[in-house]
Design a protein around this motif. Structure first.
Motif, PDB file in Angstrom:
ATOM      1  N   PRO A 191      22.182  31.763  -5.955  1.00  0.00           N
ATOM      2  CA  PRO A 191      20.942  31.726  -5.183  1.00  0.00           C
ATOM      3  C   PRO A 191      20.813  30.529  -4.257  1.00  0.00           C
ATOM      4  CG  PRO A 191      20.532  31.028  -7.431  1.00  0.00           C
ATOM      5  CD  PRO A 191      21.950  31.518  -7.391  1.00  0.00           C
ATOM      6  N   GLY A 192      21.572  29.455  -4.517  1.00  0.00           N
ATOM      7  CA  GLY A 192      21.495  28.272  -3.676  1.00  0.00           C
ATOM      8  C   GLY A 192      20.648  27.174  -4.296  1.00  0.00           C
ATOM      9  N   PRO A 193      20.712  25.973  -3.741  1.00  0.00           N
ATOM     10  CA  PRO A 193      20.049  24.808  -4.351  1.00  0.00           C
ATOM     11  C   PRO A 193      18.536  24.905  -4.416  1.00  0.00           C
ATOM     12  CG  PRO A 193      20.896  24.278  -2.149  1.00  0.00           C
ATOM     13  CD  PRO A 193      21.457  25.613  -2.515  1.00  0.00           C
ATOM     14  N   ASP A 194      17.916  25.702  -3.542  1.00  0.00           N
ATOM     15  CA  ASP A 194      16.459  25.809  -3.575  1.00  0.00           C
ATOM     16  C   ASP A 194      15.960  26.434  -4.879  1.00  0.00           C
ATOM     17  OD1 ASP A 194      16.284  24.655  -1.110  1.00  0.00           O
ATOM     18  OD2 ASP A 194      15.974  26.522  -0.011  1.00  0.00           O
ATOM     19  N   ALA A 195      16.832  27.120  -5.598  1.00  0.00           N
ATOM     20  CA  ALA A 195      16.438  27.732  -6.873  1.00  0.00           C
ATOM     21  C   ALA A 195      16.353  26.717  -8.002  1.00  0.00           C
ATOM     22  CB  ALA A 195      17.426  28.833  -7.250  1.00  0.00           C
ATOM     23  N   LEU A 196      16.861  25.512  -7.775  1.00  0.00           N
ATOM     24  CA  LEU A 196      16.856  24.471  -8.802  1.00  0.00           C
ATOM     25  C   LEU A 196      15.523  23.720  -8.776  1.00  0.00           C
ATOM     26  CD1 LEU A 196      20.484  23.147  -8.323  1.00  0.00           C
ATOM     27  CD2 LEU A 196      19.622  24.454 -10.282  1.00  0.00           C
ATOM     28  N   THR A 197      14.491  24.371  -9.271  1.00  0.00           N
ATOM     29  CA  THR A 197      13.143  23.807  -9.243  1.00  0.00           C
ATOM     30  C   THR A 197      12.925  22.906 -10.461  1.00  0.00           C
ATOM     31  OG1 THR A 197      12.379  25.859 -10.268  1.00  0.00           O
ATOM     32  CG2 THR A 197      12.158  25.659  -7.876  1.00  0.00           C
ATOM     33  N   THR A 198      13.777  21.911 -10.595  1.00  0.00           N
ATOM     34  CA  THR A 198      13.756  21.014 -11.743  1.00  0.00           C
ATOM     35  C   THR A 198      12.907  19.773 -11.512  1.00  0.00           C
ATOM     36  OG1 THR A 198      15.720  19.931 -10.869  1.00  0.00           O
ATOM     37  CG2 THR A 198      16.072  21.698 -12.473  1.00  0.00           C
ATOM     38  N   SER A 287      10.512  19.547 -24.255  1.00  0.00           N
ATOM     39  CA  SER A 287      10.818  19.041 -22.918  1.00  0.00           C
ATOM     40  C   SER A 287       9.588  18.897 -22.042  1.00  0.00           C
ATOM     41  CB  SER A 287      11.847  19.956 -22.235  1.00  0.00           C
ATOM     42  OG  SER A 287      11.375  21.292 -22.148  1.00  0.00           O
ATOM     43  N   VAL A 288       8.425  19.274 -22.558  1.00  0.00           N
ATOM     44  CA  VAL A 288       7.157  19.039 -21.872  1.00  0.00           C
ATOM     45  C   VAL A 288       6.508  17.813 -22.492  1.00  0.00           C
ATOM     46  CG1 VAL A 288       4.830  19.923 -21.442  1.00  0.00           C
ATOM     47  CG2 VAL A 288       6.802  21.444 -21.238  1.00  0.00           C
ATOM     48  N   GLY A 289       6.030  16.916 -21.651  1.00  0.00           N
ATOM     49  CA  GLY A 289       5.417  15.688 -22.137  1.00  0.00           C
ATOM     50  C   GLY A 289       5.823  14.520 -21.270  1.00  0.00           C
ATOM     51  N   SER A 290       6.026  13.373 -21.894  1.00  0.00           N
ATOM     52  CA  SER A 290       6.436  12.191 -21.152  1.00  0.00           C
ATOM     53  C   SER A 290       7.142  11.241 -22.103  1.00  0.00           C
ATOM     54  CB  SER A 290       5.228  11.499 -20.511  1.00  0.00           C
ATOM     55  OG  SER A 290       4.309  11.075 -21.515  1.00  0.00           O
ATOM     56  N   GLY A 291       7.849  10.276 -21.523  1.00  0.00           N
ATOM     57  CA  GLY A 291       8.553   9.307 -22.351  1.00  0.00           C
ATOM     58  C   GLY A 291       9.503   8.485 -21.514  1.00  0.00           C
ATOM     59  N   ARG A 292      10.424   7.846 -22.188  1.00  0.00           N
ATOM     60  CA  ARG A 292      11.388   7.009 -21.484  1.00  0.00           C
ATOM     61  C   ARG A 292      12.711   7.743 -21.327  1.00  0.00           C
ATOM     62  NH1 ARG A 292      14.933   4.017 -24.997  1.00  0.00           N
ATOM     63  NH2 ARG A 292      14.546   4.550 -27.187  1.00  0.00           N
ATOM     64  N   ALA A 293      13.499   7.289 -20.373  1.00  0.00           N
ATOM     65  CA  ALA A 293      14.811   7.877 -20.123  1.00  0.00           C
ATOM     66  C   ALA A 293      15.703   6.820 -19.496  1.00  0.00           C
ATOM     67  CB  ALA A 293      14.700   9.086 -19.205  1.00  0.00           C
ATOM     68  N   GLN A 294      16.957   7.114 -19.455  1.00  0.00           N
ATOM     69  CA  GLN A 294      17.912   6.256 -18.756  1.00  0.00           C
ATOM     70  C   GLN A 294      18.730   7.133 -17.831  1.00  0.00           C
ATOM     71  OE1 GLN A 294      21.218   4.092 -20.874  1.00  0.00           O
ATOM     72  NE2 GLN A 294      20.031   2.292 -20.243  1.00  0.00           N
ATOM     73  N   VAL A 295      18.813   6.714 -16.580  1.00  0.00           N
ATOM     74  CA  VAL A 295      19.584   7.440 -15.575  1.00  0.00           C
ATOM     75  C   VAL A 295      20.847   6.646 -15.272  1.00  0.00           C
ATOM     76  CG1 VAL A 295      19.631   8.262 -13.188  1.00  0.00           C
ATOM     77  CG2 VAL A 295      17.568   8.572 -14.573  1.00  0.00           C
ATOM     78  N   LEU A 296      21.994   7.298 -15.387  1.00  0.00           N
ATOM     79  CA  LEU A 296      23.282   6.688 -15.071  1.00  0.00           C
ATOM     80  C   LEU A 296      23.792   7.266 -13.764  1.00  0.00           C
ATOM     81  CD1 LEU A 296      25.012   7.038 -18.577  1.00  0.00           C
ATOM     82  CD2 LEU A 296      23.539   5.182 -17.775  1.00  0.00           C
ATOM     83  N   ARG A 297      24.062   6.401 -12.797  1.00  0.00           N
ATOM     84  CA  ARG A 297      24.664   6.842 -11.538  1.00  0.00           C
ATOM     85  C   ARG A 297      25.349   5.646 -10.884  1.00  0.00           C
ATOM     86  NH1 ARG A 297      21.127   8.149  -6.377  1.00  0.00           N
ATOM     87  NH2 ARG A 297      23.162   7.562  -5.536  1.00  0.00           N
ATOM     88  N   ASP A 298      26.418   5.927 -10.166  1.00  0.00           N
ATOM     89  CA  ASP A 298      27.111   4.896  -9.388  1.00  0.00           C
ATOM     90  C   ASP A 298      27.529   3.691 -10.227  1.00  0.00           C
ATOM     91  OD1 ASP A 298      26.599   6.527  -7.190  1.00  0.00           O
ATOM     92  OD2 ASP A 298      24.716   5.498  -6.739  1.00  0.00           O
ATOM     93  N   GLY A 299      27.854   3.912 -11.483  1.00  0.00           N
ATOM     94  CA  GLY A 299      28.291   2.814 -12.331  1.00  0.00           C
ATOM     95  C   GLY A 299      27.184   1.900 -12.802  1.00  0.00           C
ATOM     96  N   ARG A 300      25.936   2.328 -12.695  1.00  0.00           N
ATOM     97  CA  ARG A 300      24.801   1.517 -13.110  1.00  0.00           C
ATOM     98  C   ARG A 300      23.851   2.344 -13.962  1.00  0.00           C
ATOM     99  NH1 ARG A 300      24.939  -3.183 -10.247  1.00  0.00           N
ATOM    100  NH2 ARG A 300      22.814  -3.782 -10.838  1.00  0.00           N
ATOM    101  N   ALA A 311       5.120  23.568 -18.872  1.00  0.00           N
ATOM    102  CA  ALA A 311       6.402  24.257 -18.907  1.00  0.00           C
ATOM    103  C   ALA A 311       6.767  24.850 -17.554  1.00  0.00           C
ATOM    104  CB  ALA A 311       6.376  25.356 -19.974  1.00  0.00           C
ATOM    105  N   ALA A 312       5.783  25.166 -16.734  1.00  0.00           N
ATOM    106  CA  ALA A 312       6.048  25.759 -15.426  1.00  0.00           C
ATOM    107  C   ALA A 312       6.473  24.730 -14.386  1.00  0.00           C
ATOM    108  CB  ALA A 312       4.808  26.507 -14.928  1.00  0.00           C
ATOM    109  N   GLU A 313       6.432  23.454 -14.732  1.00  0.00           N
ATOM    110  CA  GLU A 313       6.778  22.387 -13.800  1.00  0.00           C
ATOM    111  C   GLU A 313       8.154  21.819 -14.104  1.00  0.00           C
ATOM    112  OE1 GLU A 313       3.537  19.465 -13.069  1.00  0.00           O
ATOM    113  OE2 GLU A 313       2.499  20.589 -14.646  1.00  0.00           O
TER     114      GLU A 313
END
Length: 339
Positions: A191-198, A287-300, A311-313
């Motif tokens: 469907p293409g990237p527009d379908a990734l409503t994440t 997976s609905v709610g809030s909290g902390r996370a860690q994002v890994l990208r570019d070696g950092r 759930a719809a968001e």
């Protein structure tokens, strides 16, 4: 394997669910895997997941804009997996006995084959609500979960409901770790990237962060390690101490998986009302709610906050001051760790 792109789908909402249950589930007790697929894969090519009453069958063609989500086996006997390299997003969740299972989401490219395909969980229904009319490919589900899958806003496609040739059995390993999907026989096109409503954002890295060479996330009986590779400009994936490789579309050669972005998302994991045939409780990942996370990208590594209002968001990832956090372009792995 065959490479025929045609749309075949059977939508199974509101059907009678408990009519055709298998009496025994023997194969899923093998290779250290819990017997979670009841009613599901009986090891002989039959998958018991929904009623076959013809009066309740509704022909359905998945929407052109729908993502394809595939539940993928992740015990030792299921590796190497096939088609994992083509996924836009790979979610890692806990299942019975503290083991792990993957859900791969496809929107920009459909591989020739994906698998081994395994069973669905209640967690998946909430997670998939963020997409518009998604198609879920799975081998079956626990009997009491089937009515919830019937009512969920998705296109459920098991081997029992899908057209002939959509699923097949591989000959190189034992059931239940040998069920594979031909995605291009299930949906017409990616469907293409527009379908990734994440809610994920892509672009330049945020300011700050700390250098990171490796990050390990542990489940009770599984672990994921991500090691930065400057050569691949991505995070090399290892699972349970073994490098994660995947067979691709046109060769039997194995390729090492390297994620552009890794998200370690701390969530509530509680007991659900479902159990496998051994009596093990099926964990429910919120997976609905809030909290902390860690994002890994570019070696950092970037310490961030996540929020998903319903759930719809999709899920927003922001810095402490509310600035949205961009992901690197490419495959994203999201590992749901216990808060």
């Amino acid at each position: 394997m065959g490479h025929i792109a045609r749309t075949i789908g059977t939508r199974r909402r509101g059907t009678t669910t408990a009519a055709l249950l298998a009496a025994a589930v023997t194969a899923s007790l093998m290779a250290g895997c819990t017997s979670d697929d009841r009613p599901s894969d009986d090891g002989r090519g039959q998958t018991h997941s929904r009623s076959q009453d013809p009066d309740h069958r509704e022909s359905h063609t998945p929407s052109v804009g729908s993502v394809l989500a595939v539940k993928i086996d992740n015990v030792h006997a299921a590796r190497p997996q096939t088609g994992l390299e083509a996924a836009d997003i790979v979610y890692a969740e806990q299942v019975e006995g503290g083991l792990s299972r993957l859900m791969a989401v496809y929107a920009t490219r459909l591989p020739e084959a994906v698998g081994p395909v395994r069973s669905a969980r209640e967690t998946d229904l909430e997670l998939l609500r963020q997409f518009d009319d998604p198609t879920l490919a799975f081998s079956g589900a626990q009997r009491k979960l089937l009515p919830l899958i019937d009512r969920a806003p998705l296109n459920a496609e098991s081997p029992e409901s899908a057209a002939s040739g959509v699923y097949y059995r591989g000959a190189d390993r034992a059931a239940p770790h040998n069920l594979y999907l031909r995605p291009q026989r299930l949906i017409a096109a990616a469907p293409g990237p527009d379908a990734l409503t994440t809610g994920f954002r892509y672009g330049a890295a945020p300011a700050g962060g700390t250098p990171a060479e490796s990050r390990t996330v542990r489940f009770p009986s599984a672990r994921f390690t991500f090691t930065w590779s400057a050569d691949r400009h991505g995070w090399l994936v290892s699972m349970d101490g073994t490098p994660t490789v995947t067979t691709d579309d046109n060769t039997t050669d194995d390729k090492r998986i390297a994620a552009a972005t890794v998200v370690v998302q701390y969530v509530k994991v509680r007991e659900s009302k479902f159990h496998d045939v051994l009596g093990n409780n099926s964990p429910y990942t919120q997976s609905v709610g809030s909290g902390r996370a860690q994002v890994l990208r570019d070696g950092r590594a970037f310490d961030v906050e996540w929020r998903r209002g319903s759930a719809a968001e999709g899920t927003d990832f922001t810095t402490a001051d509310g600035t949205p956090v961009n992901f690197a372009k490419g495959q994203v792995w999201v590992v749901f760790a216990t808060a």
